[in-house]
Design a protein around this motif. Structure first.
Motif, PDB file in Angstrom:
ATOM      1  N   ALA A 168      33.668 -30.782  20.734  1.00 13.40           N
ATOM      2  CA  ALA A 168      33.226 -31.563  19.888  1.00 13.40           C
ATOM      3  C   ALA A 168      31.506 -31.434  19.976  1.00 13.40           C
ATOM      4  N   ILE A 169      31.326 -31.122  21.184  1.00 11.41           N
ATOM      5  CA  ILE A 169      29.817 -30.951  21.441  1.00 11.41           C
ATOM      6  C   ILE A 169      29.173 -29.910  20.755  1.00 11.41           C
ATOM      7  N   GLU A 170      30.095 -28.705  20.819  1.00 12.99           N
ATOM      8  CA  GLU A 170      29.647 -27.530  20.083  1.00 12.99           C
ATOM      9  C   GLU A 170      29.560 -27.776  18.509  1.00 12.99           C
ATOM     10  N   ALA A 171      30.538 -28.307  17.891  1.00 13.34           N
ATOM     11  CA  ALA A 171      30.567 -28.632  16.672  1.00 13.34           C
ATOM     12  C   ALA A 171      29.432 -29.625  16.373  1.00 13.34           C
ATOM     13  N   ASN A 172      29.051 -30.415  17.098  1.00 15.89           N
ATOM     14  CA  ASN A 172      27.745 -31.394  16.988  1.00 15.89           C
ATOM     15  C   ASN A 172      26.428 -30.641  17.054  1.00 15.89           C
ATOM     16  N   LEU A 173      26.466 -29.559  17.755  1.00 12.50           N
ATOM     17  CA  LEU A 173      25.145 -28.759  18.072  1.00 12.50           C
ATOM     18  C   LEU A 173      25.290 -27.861  16.775  1.00 12.50           C
ATOM     19  N   GLN A 174      26.690 -27.220  16.204  1.00 12.61           N
ATOM     20  CA  GLN A 174      26.294 -26.620  15.154  1.00 12.61           C
ATOM     21  C   GLN A 174      25.891 -27.206  13.682  1.00 12.61           C
ATOM     22  N   GLN A 175      26.509 -28.289  13.675  1.00 16.63           N
ATOM     23  CA  GLN A 175      25.991 -29.284  12.435  1.00 16.63           C
ATOM     24  C   GLN A 175      24.520 -29.584  12.802  1.00 16.63           C
ATOM     25  N   GLN A 176      24.109 -29.838  13.682  1.00 14.97           N
ATOM     26  CA  GLN A 176      22.618 -30.162  14.027  1.00 14.97           C
ATOM     27  C   GLN A 176      21.812 -28.890  13.384  1.00 14.97           C
ATOM     28  N   ALA A 177      22.324 -27.505  13.939  1.00 21.17           N
ATOM     29  CA  ALA A 177      21.638 -26.352  13.532  1.00 21.17           C
ATOM     30  C   ALA A 177      21.555 -26.085  12.126  1.00 21.17           C
ATOM     31  N   LYS A 178      22.798 -26.401  11.732  1.00 17.52           N
ATOM     32  CA  LYS A 178      22.857 -26.395   9.988  1.00 17.52           C
ATOM     33  C   LYS A 178      21.819 -27.047   9.271  1.00 17.52           C
ATOM     34  N   GLU A 179      21.729 -28.392   9.874  1.00 18.14           N
ATOM     35  CA  GLU A 179      21.101 -29.533   9.014  1.00 18.14           C
ATOM     36  C   GLU A 179      19.347 -29.095   9.378  1.00 18.14           C
ATOM     37  N   ALA A 180      18.986 -28.356  10.444  1.00 21.36           N
ATOM     38  CA  ALA A 180      17.600 -28.079  10.764  1.00 21.36           C
ATOM     39  C   ALA A 180      17.342 -26.911   9.744  1.00 21.36           C
TER      40      ALA A 180
END
Length: 56
Positions: A2-14
């Motif tokens: 879940a942490i990895e998915a959250n980081l991936q989503q944050q990177a995509k948004e940035a």
């Protein structure tokens, strides 16, 4: 995971925010030649973050 998915989503948004900024710079200053390489790099980064298992 879940942490990895959250980081991936944050990177995509940035990255997406930076793509929008670069696109707005083209519209406002008409300097597409200088912004085009930046957009290309950002698009590749977005593709890599979105689909990390595919070659880019």
């Amino acid at each position: 995971m879940a942490i990895e998915a959250n980081l991936q989503q944050q990177a995509k948004e940035a990255i997406y925010e930076k793509i929008i900024e670069a696109a707005n710079n083209i519209e406002s200053s008409h300097t597409s030649a200088s912004v085009a390489p930046v957009l290309k790099t950002l698009a590749e980064a977005y593709a890599w973050v979105t689909y990390p298992n595919q070659s880019h």
